[in-house]
Write an enzyme that holds these catalytic residues in place. Sequence first.
Site, PDB file in Angstrom:
ATOM      1  CD  GLU A 290     -93.108 -41.927  58.842  1.00 22.42           C
ATOM      2  OE1 GLU A 290     -94.112 -40.732  59.031  1.00 22.42           O
ATOM      3  OE2 GLU A 290     -92.661 -41.710  57.410  1.00 22.42           O
TER       4      GLU A 290
ATOM      5  CB  SER B 195     -94.375 -36.556  50.343  1.00 19.64           C
ATOM      6  OG  SER B 195     -93.576 -37.033  51.356  1.00 19.64           O
TER       7      SER B 195
ATOM      8  CD  GLN C 200     -96.567 -40.277  57.044  1.00 25.45           C
ATOM      9  OE1 GLN C 200     -95.930 -41.086  56.115  1.00 25.45           O
ATOM     10  NE2 GLN C 200     -97.046 -39.402  57.830  1.00 25.45           N
ATOM     11  N   GLY C 201    -100.925 -38.165  52.810  1.00 21.94           N
ATOM     12  CA  GLY C 201    -100.013 -37.311  52.211  1.00 21.94           C
ATOM     13  C   GLY C 201     -99.451 -36.365  52.790  1.00 21.94           C
TER      14      GLY C 201
HETATM   15  C1  LIG Z   1     -90.091 -46.336  49.708  1.00 23.64           C
HETATM   16  C2  LIG Z   1     -90.668 -44.579  50.614  1.00 23.64           C
HETATM   17  C3  LIG Z   1     -92.029 -44.474  51.059  1.00 23.64           C
HETATM   18  C4  LIG Z   1     -92.829 -43.129  51.481  1.00 23.64           C
HETATM   19  N1  LIG Z   1     -93.586 -43.451  51.598  1.00 23.64           N
HETATM   20  C5  LIG Z   1     -94.037 -41.940  51.461  1.00 23.64           C
HETATM   21  C6  LIG Z   1     -95.392 -42.018  52.050  1.00 23.64           C
HETATM   22  O1  LIG Z   1     -96.354 -42.736  52.024  1.00 23.64           O
HETATM   23  N2  LIG Z   1     -96.201 -40.788  52.059  1.00 23.64           N
HETATM   24  C7  LIG Z   1     -95.153 -39.715  51.840  1.00 23.64           C
HETATM   25  O2  LIG Z   1     -95.567 -38.140  52.252  1.00 23.64           O
HETATM   26  N3  LIG Z   1     -94.295 -40.087  51.834  1.00 23.64           N
HETATM   27  C8  LIG Z   1     -93.566 -40.705  51.608  1.00 23.64           C
HETATM   28  N4  LIG Z   1     -92.449 -41.205  50.869  1.00 23.64           N
HETATM   29  C9  LIG Z   1     -91.661 -39.905  50.909  1.00 23.64           C
HETATM   30  C10 LIG Z   1     -90.058 -39.643  51.524  1.00 23.64           C
HETATM   31  O3  LIG Z   1     -90.673 -38.609  52.875  1.00 23.64           O
HETATM   32  C11 LIG Z   1     -90.052 -38.226  50.764  1.00 23.64           C
HETATM   33  O4  LIG Z   1     -89.530 -38.974  49.425  1.00 23.64           O
HETATM   34  C12 LIG Z   1     -88.699 -37.388  51.412  1.00 23.64           C
HETATM   35  O5  LIG Z   1     -88.901 -37.105  52.519  1.00 23.64           O
HETATM   36  C13 LIG Z   1     -87.724 -36.729  50.985  1.00 23.64           C
HETATM   37  O6  LIG Z   1     -88.547 -36.151  49.800  1.00 23.64           O
HETATM   38  P1  LIG Z   1     -88.231 -35.675  48.456  1.00 23.64           P
HETATM   39  O7  LIG Z   1     -88.448 -37.482  47.539  1.00 23.64           O
HETATM   40  O8  LIG Z   1     -88.856 -34.369  47.950  1.00 23.64           O
HETATM   41  O9  LIG Z   1     -86.396 -35.683  48.259  1.00 23.64           O
HETATM   42  P2  LIG Z   1     -85.997 -34.169  48.468  1.00 23.64           P
HETATM   43  O10 LIG Z   1     -86.084 -33.755  49.997  1.00 23.64           O
HETATM   44  O11 LIG Z   1     -85.934 -33.416  47.070  1.00 23.64           O
HETATM   45  O12 LIG Z   1     -84.117 -34.218  48.409  1.00 23.64           O
HETATM   46  C14 LIG Z   1     -83.377 -34.721  47.251  1.00 23.64           C
HETATM   47  C15 LIG Z   1     -81.961 -35.142  47.918  1.00 23.64           C
HETATM   48  O13 LIG Z   1     -81.340 -34.243  48.769  1.00 23.64           O
HETATM   49  C16 LIG Z   1     -81.189 -33.812  50.555  1.00 23.64           C
HETATM   50  N5  LIG Z   1     -81.953 -32.026  50.369  1.00 23.64           N
HETATM   51  C17 LIG Z   1     -82.760 -32.024  51.134  1.00 23.64           C
HETATM   52  N6  LIG Z   1     -83.138 -31.325  51.604  1.00 23.64           N
HETATM   53  C18 LIG Z   1     -81.868 -31.566  52.332  1.00 23.64           C
HETATM   54  C19 LIG Z   1     -81.371 -30.808  53.052  1.00 23.64           C
HETATM   55  N7  LIG Z   1     -81.618 -29.668  53.921  1.00 23.64           N
HETATM   56  N8  LIG Z   1     -80.343 -30.570  53.874  1.00 23.64           N
HETATM   57  C20 LIG Z   1     -79.160 -31.571  53.175  1.00 23.64           C
HETATM   58  N9  LIG Z   1     -79.674 -32.531  52.437  1.00 23.64           N
HETATM   59  C21 LIG Z   1     -80.802 -32.026  51.830  1.00 23.64           C
HETATM   60  C22 LIG Z   1     -82.120 -35.123  50.588  1.00 23.64           C
HETATM   61  O14 LIG Z   1     -82.074 -35.871  51.805  1.00 23.64           O
HETATM   62  C23 LIG Z   1     -82.321 -36.126  49.043  1.00 23.64           C
HETATM   63  O15 LIG Z   1     -80.871 -36.731  49.814  1.00 23.64           O
HETATM   64  C24 LIG Z   1     -91.899 -42.916  50.560  1.00 23.64           C
HETATM   65  C25 LIG Z   1     -90.670 -42.397  50.490  1.00 23.64           C
HETATM   66  C26 LIG Z   1     -90.228 -44.050  50.134  1.00 23.64           C
HETATM   67  C27 LIG Z   1     -89.039 -43.785  49.673  1.00 23.64           C
END
Ligand SMILES: Cc1cc2nc3c(=O)[nH]c(=O)nc-3n(C[C@H](O)[C@H](O)[C@H](O)COP(=O)(O)OP(=O)(O)OC[C@H]3O[C@@H](n4cnc5c(N)ncnc54)[C@H](O)[C@@H]3O)c2cc1C
Lengths: 382, 402
Positions: free
Chosen positions: B251, B135, B132-133
């Site tokens: 999902e 993030s 899944q692409g």
């Molecule tokens: C093990 C694992 C597998 C994954 N697999 C995939 C995958 O296959 N494909 C894919 O596309 N993605 C994948 N992800 C990505 C995942 O969906 C993102 O990490 C997640 O959506 C958070 O985005 P970020 O890492 O950029 O954190 P950020 O969005 O930068 O968040 C940082 C912190 O800020 C908080 N935050 C951000 N915005 C808000 C808001 N509006 N209100 C309150 N708090 C907020 C978040 O909760 C977090 O604590 C995976 C992640 C993990 C950990």
Amino acid sequence: MSPGVGAGHMDNLGTIGFSEEQADLMEAASRFCREKSPIEKVRKLIEDETGYDDAVWREIAELGWLGIAIPEEYGGVGLSIAEVAPVIEAMGRAMMAGPFSGTTLAAQAVLASGTDKQKKHVLPKIVEGAIASLAVAEPSGDWRLDRIDARADVEGDDLLLSGVKRFVPDARAARWIIASVIHDGAPGLVMISRSLLTQENCRRETIIDETKRTYELTLDGLRVPKSALLDPAKAREAFEVIERTANLLASAEMTGACAACIDYTIDYLTTRKQFGRTIGSYQALKHPTVDAYVDYEQARSHVYAAAHSFNDQGAGEIAVRMAKAQSLKALTFAADRSIQFHGGFGFTYDCDAQLYRRRAAFHASQFGDEAWQRRRLADLLF
Amino acid sequence: MADVDQKALATFAADADAWFAEHCPRDPGFMLPLTFMEVGTDQQFEFLRDWQHKVWAAGYLGAAWPKDYGGGGLPQAFQDAAMAAMKKHDAPIMLNAIGLNWTGPLLLDMGTEEDRKKYIKGILSAEDIWCQGFSEPENGSDLGNAQLKAVREGDEYVLNGSKIWTTQGNYAKYMILLARTNPDAPNKYAGLSFFLAPMTVPGVTTQPIRKLTGEFGFTQTFFTDARIPASCLMGEEGQGWLVAMRTLEYERGARKGQAGGYMMTSFDAFQIVDLAKRAMRAGAPAIDDPVIRDRLVEFIIEAQGLKLCNERGAIAPLNQDRPMGLPLSNKLAWTEFVRRLNEFAMTLTGAAGGYYVGDENAVDEGLWTRGYLNAFSATIGGGTSQIQRNIVAEHVLGLPKK
Ligand SMILES: Cc1cc2nc3c(=O)[nH]c(=O)nc-3n(C[C@H](O)[C@H](O)[C@H](O)COP(=O)(O)OP(=O)(O)OC[C@H]3O[C@@H](n4cnc5c(N)ncnc54)[C@H](O)[C@@H]3O)c2cc1C
């Protein structure tokens, strides 16, 4: 690789189920309670001495709800306590005051251990609207059969009563009060009829939940005929039924109240503005409200599982204790946050948040709080 | 659904039970991933791929998906029975989770006949692994702001940019991809499009990322002038957000239709009770400690509450007030519970909780310690718990976004 599951297993715990009768009663009761018990009415009845509306009470009797869990041979509908749960939940949601749960509880005690004659005498009248009540709590704070100080001693053809009972719901309106006593060296239940109560021996208590009415009963010197004694052989069973029923009803009432409390909070969060923003947009308020909601949904699931497995050996008690612990947790948290999230208004008597918080505090005081339930659950589960 | 042949179902269930009893692999000699996000070695990957293939070939995966696409064409109750057998016999997880649980149902729901014919069988057989692409390094929770560029050139789209945290990215043949086709759209959402993109074309590279456990499981995925056929576009240009949102519903389990089979090992909360019986504190089993007992009861009440909410979801009259309440809060409630439970299990073992996977003294081979660290995969992946709270607040409780 993964450690083996011990004696216990999640699958051994109860499951949820919901009957058509429950669904019908839920719908009817929700409508009825919304209509008959708007919050202004609840507030008005707080000021009333008896604390309930007699006309509404008579309607409830006509609807047959007092007979839901009473067998047909005694004039009831012949369903079970599971079908009472949605009715109590609806009452809880509308904070409807009245002797419904107390009467239901007393009726179940009579059903569990009354003699056939007593059942035939009392139950049909309860179905028709006679109020009954249960007197089990004592000054020691205990309500269980192994800790009773009140007595019923034989004196001629009578039983001479002594001791004090507390938190007796709607005692002054009740036609019969079923009190726990020590009789002949063993715990038992005895039926006291209305005519014995006076202003002196039946004192209205001031309690934290102002929508409810409870009384302190001084039994010293009261005399009842021997025939007022319920079947001593079934006393133990009756006590079990009483505790389980009381906790299920309290849990259902609290989940109803919890739903109302969350709605009430949301109402404020979506209307009140500060710093040019609706306060519900602040995550410091939003996220705990979601947590309260998640707790509430789990409580509600526990309640309907407890109702469903109420009569299952072992699983029933576990399910009810879980329901009580979870519904207390949910309502306590939801109402606590509700006070805080209303700001200065939350600190006022006018804000309904206090009604909900007081409701939780009252139920924590009766038939065991969260810690009490968990302590029992530990021994039941492991 | 209404007229399920009960006799056939019972036979199917009994067969499934016997099949899993016989075929469930026992101790392959290395640690099996507990979730699809923990596939860190080729050995694990090959093992799980074979396993999924076997389960599908036996008829216990995709049993309720249409026959035309490689499914069993049976009512959902049959797949549920197969699931029960998997659970009973502690079967390993199904590897191709993104294919089985979100891409597949999405295709059945919104895909074209051609796409279904092309992709679904490979999803079930584990021949075609999906990733899944969504993030990106700069856009995670704010998914709608995704910037990976897709520019139409003739019969192709040219992709440039990078995706990150791509689970099984290094093994995948296809990716469900959210990309920006129109940077000048009236709002950020309207510029997005959704692709069923091949990972095998030139210009796509993956770089494994080490997780907090020290293991692997996801990648950063780079696109440099990568050309994919224009037919990879799902729906219309500009509909990407809509399709992505539907994907997230699958999902997060808010929408049903998955192929069946676990993407995470289910565990029984009583496993920590068992652990507390084995773990020693001050010379006695931890289960004798009243404080530990009380915590255990709290966890069991919560586990049971979650299980019951799952059952209650199917009872319409008990979901009248807020019909989306349980489906939309499920992920938040479960994943946070699992994280706290693992954390408690880790601390429960006292001094032994200081050992990690690989040390011979580690309790249950470090299962709980590693489990706690890995539990964050679910409280972050698929939308963080904070974002889940926003969703429940806004879409279930009606609280304002701004
Ligand atoms: C093990 C694992 C597998 C994954 N697999 C995939 C995958 O296959 N494909 C894919 O596309 N993605 C994948 N992800 C990505 C995942 O969906 C993102 O990490 C997640 O959506 C958070 O985005 P970020 O890492 O950029 O954190 P950020 O969005 O930068 O968040 C940082 C912190 O800020 C908080 N935050 C951000 N915005 C808000 C808001 N509006 N209100 C309150 N708090 C907020 C978040 O909760 C977090 O604590 C995976 C992640 C993990 C950990």
